[in-house]
Design a protein around this motif. Structure first.
Motif, mmCIF file in Angstrom:
data_model
loop_
_atom_site.group_PDB
_atom_site.id
_atom_site.type_symbol
_atom_site.label_atom_id
_atom_site.label_comp_id
_atom_site.label_asym_id
_atom_site.label_seq_id
_atom_site.Cartn_x
_atom_site.Cartn_y
_atom_site.Cartn_z
ATOM 1 N N SER A 1 26.893 -33.773 29.163
ATOM 2 C CA SER A 1 27.772 -32.835 29.856
ATOM 3 C C SER A 1 28.823 -33.563 30.676
ATOM 4 O O SER A 1 30.000 -33.183 30.676
ATOM 5 N N PHE A 2 28.414 -34.637 31.372
ATOM 6 C CA PHE A 2 29.369 -35.383 32.180
ATOM 7 C C PHE A 2 30.429 -36.023 31.294
ATOM 8 O O PHE A 2 31.624 -35.984 31.608
ATOM 9 N N TYR A 3 29.995 -36.626 30.187
ATOM 10 C CA TYR A 3 30.962 -37.247 29.270
ATOM 11 C C TYR A 3 31.939 -36.215 28.727
ATOM 12 O O TYR A 3 33.138 -36.476 28.607
ATOM 13 N N GLU A 4 31.444 -35.034 28.388
ATOM 14 C CA GLU A 4 32.326 -33.985 27.857
ATOM 15 C C GLU A 4 33.361 -33.571 28.896
ATOM 16 O O GLU A 4 34.548 -33.409 28.590
ATOM 17 N N LYS A 5 32.909 -33.396 30.142
ATOM 18 C CA LYS A 5 33.828 -33.010 31.211
ATOM 19 C C LYS A 5 34.821 -34.141 31.498
ATOM 20 O O LYS A 5 36.003 -33.887 31.770
ATOM 21 N N TYR A 6 34.334 -35.364 31.441
ATOM 22 C CA TYR A 6 35.205 -36.524 31.672
ATOM 23 C C TYR A 6 36.287 -36.596 30.595
ATOM 24 O O TYR A 6 37.473 -36.768 30.911
ATOM 25 N N ASP A 7 35.886 -36.482 29.330
ATOM 26 C CA ASP A 7 36.854 -36.558 28.234
ATOM 27 C C ASP A 7 37.895 -35.445 28.332
ATOM 28 O O ASP A 7 39.086 -35.663 28.066
#
Length: 358
Positions: free
Chosen positions: A82-88
């Motif tokens: 989830s964090f990676y998705e939000k970061y991207d």
């Protein structure tokens, strides 16, 4: 399930019981699928037996390795999908904002909303170990913007800045280099040294940025001043105005620390990022007359606070476990390598090259 000697382990073996170092620190959780680097870590810590499950088809091992390397940050500190998705998504929005800034209004509502979503998962973000899943050439400044936003938020919180201001500090980090949108990309990404005229043009990104933000009602003055002043120095040797410490806004001082750290540790088109530990030492040197010493000391103390039990690789290739941290020398802890304690305060030619596990 089988107990297998280290010499017989293969990439793709799945651990069925937690594995610990001889000193008791956790090396790998049950369920981890081993990669080549993991095998090296086990050997370095003299682990003799590991309980594993073995997939029948080792042709799938390459797929497993690639899938795990796609989430490279989790080796040292687990990062949620989830964090990676939000970061991207945040990076993509920043990239669009840089383009929009030239012809339209900066999409502040979308930027702020996504930044709030990302900060809601700030516990997943480890400043020293977080690695973007993918960073294309010429996208450095968008990743830098997002990382500086997150790091500025953390540093402001550590400094005790009021909760109601923290999002504005994060926005200051996110938008500090927005002025680069008006700088010729051929200059920004020039592989060779810049001419005097080109250097002056790059430096104008500070005033370009301030002018782009000065009429944005949703941003406070600190955000706008951070865009203008993040390259100013305490001793007045910075730019664009050469102002002294008491004339530099608090937000700009915070953003300056975060920006320098990420500028030095991120991979760029023509320059590979440095290890964070030598960078922290350089930041400490910069605090004498260049950066705000209080903010630098807070930053170094906080990012190195959870040393004990970390598995690291030294610059000579050896792997070890941090067993003691001297608060007077936070970037140079004691590291146990094959049972031998190395005091990095005394061994000045050695430093921590990479954090492998936390």
């Amino acid at each position: 399930m089988a107990s297998v000697s280290i010499s017989q382990l293969k990439m793709g073996d799945k651990i069925t019981q937690d594995v610990h170092t001889p000193l008791g620190s956790l090396l790998f959780y049950k369920g981890k699928v081993l990669l080549q680097r993991d095998l090296e870590i086990l050997q370095a810590f003299l682990v003799t037996q590991v309980s594993v499950d073995r997939p029948e088809d080792y042709r799938k091992m390459k797929e497993i390795e690639e899938a795990q390397e796609a989430t490279a940050g989790d080796a040292a500190s687990p990062v949620s999908a989830s964090f990676y998705e939000k970061y991207d998504k945040m990076v993509a929005l920043v990239k669009k904002a840089f383009k929009d800034a030239l012809v339209n209004e900066i999409p502040m509502m979308g930027l702020r909303s996504q930044l709030e979503l990302l900060i809601a998962d700030i516990s997943d973000y480890n400043i020293l170990t977080f690695i973007p899943r993918q960073m294309k050439e010429r996208e450095y400044m968008y990743h830098n913007a997002v990382l500086v936003a997150l790091t500025s938020y953390c540093l402001a919180k550590w400094q005790g800045i009021q909760q109601k201001e923290l999002m504005q500090v994060a926005l200051a980090g996110l938008l500090h280099d927005i002025g680069n949108a008006k700088v010729d990309p051929d200059i920004l990404f020039k592989p060779s040294s810049l001419t005097r005229e080109e250097t002056e043009e790059v430096r104008r990104h500070t005033t370009y940025g301030y002018n782009l933000l000065k009429n944005v009602a949703s941003l406070n003055e600190g955000v706008k001043r951070a865009a203008l002043q993040h390259h100013e120095k305490i001793d007045a040797s910075g730019y664009p105005l050469g102002v002294k410490a008491n004339q530099i806004h608090q937000y700009a001082k915070i953003v300056a620390v975060a920006d320098i750290f990420h500028a030095m540790t991120l991979d760029r088109t023509f320059k590979k990022g440095q290890s964070p530990y030598p960078v922290l030492e350089q930041l400490e040197e910069e605090s004498f007359g260049k950066l705000d010493a209080e903010y630098v000391q807070t930053f170094i103390r906080k990012v190195t606070q959870f040393h004990h039990g970390m598995i690291v690789r030294l610059n000579d290739g050896r792997m070890g476990e941090i067993v003691f941290s001297d608060r007077n020398h936070p970037t140079r802890p004691w590291v146990s390598v094959n049972g031998v304690i190395i005091n990095l305060v005394n061994e000045r030619s050695l430093f921590i090259q990479e954090i492998l596990l936390k």
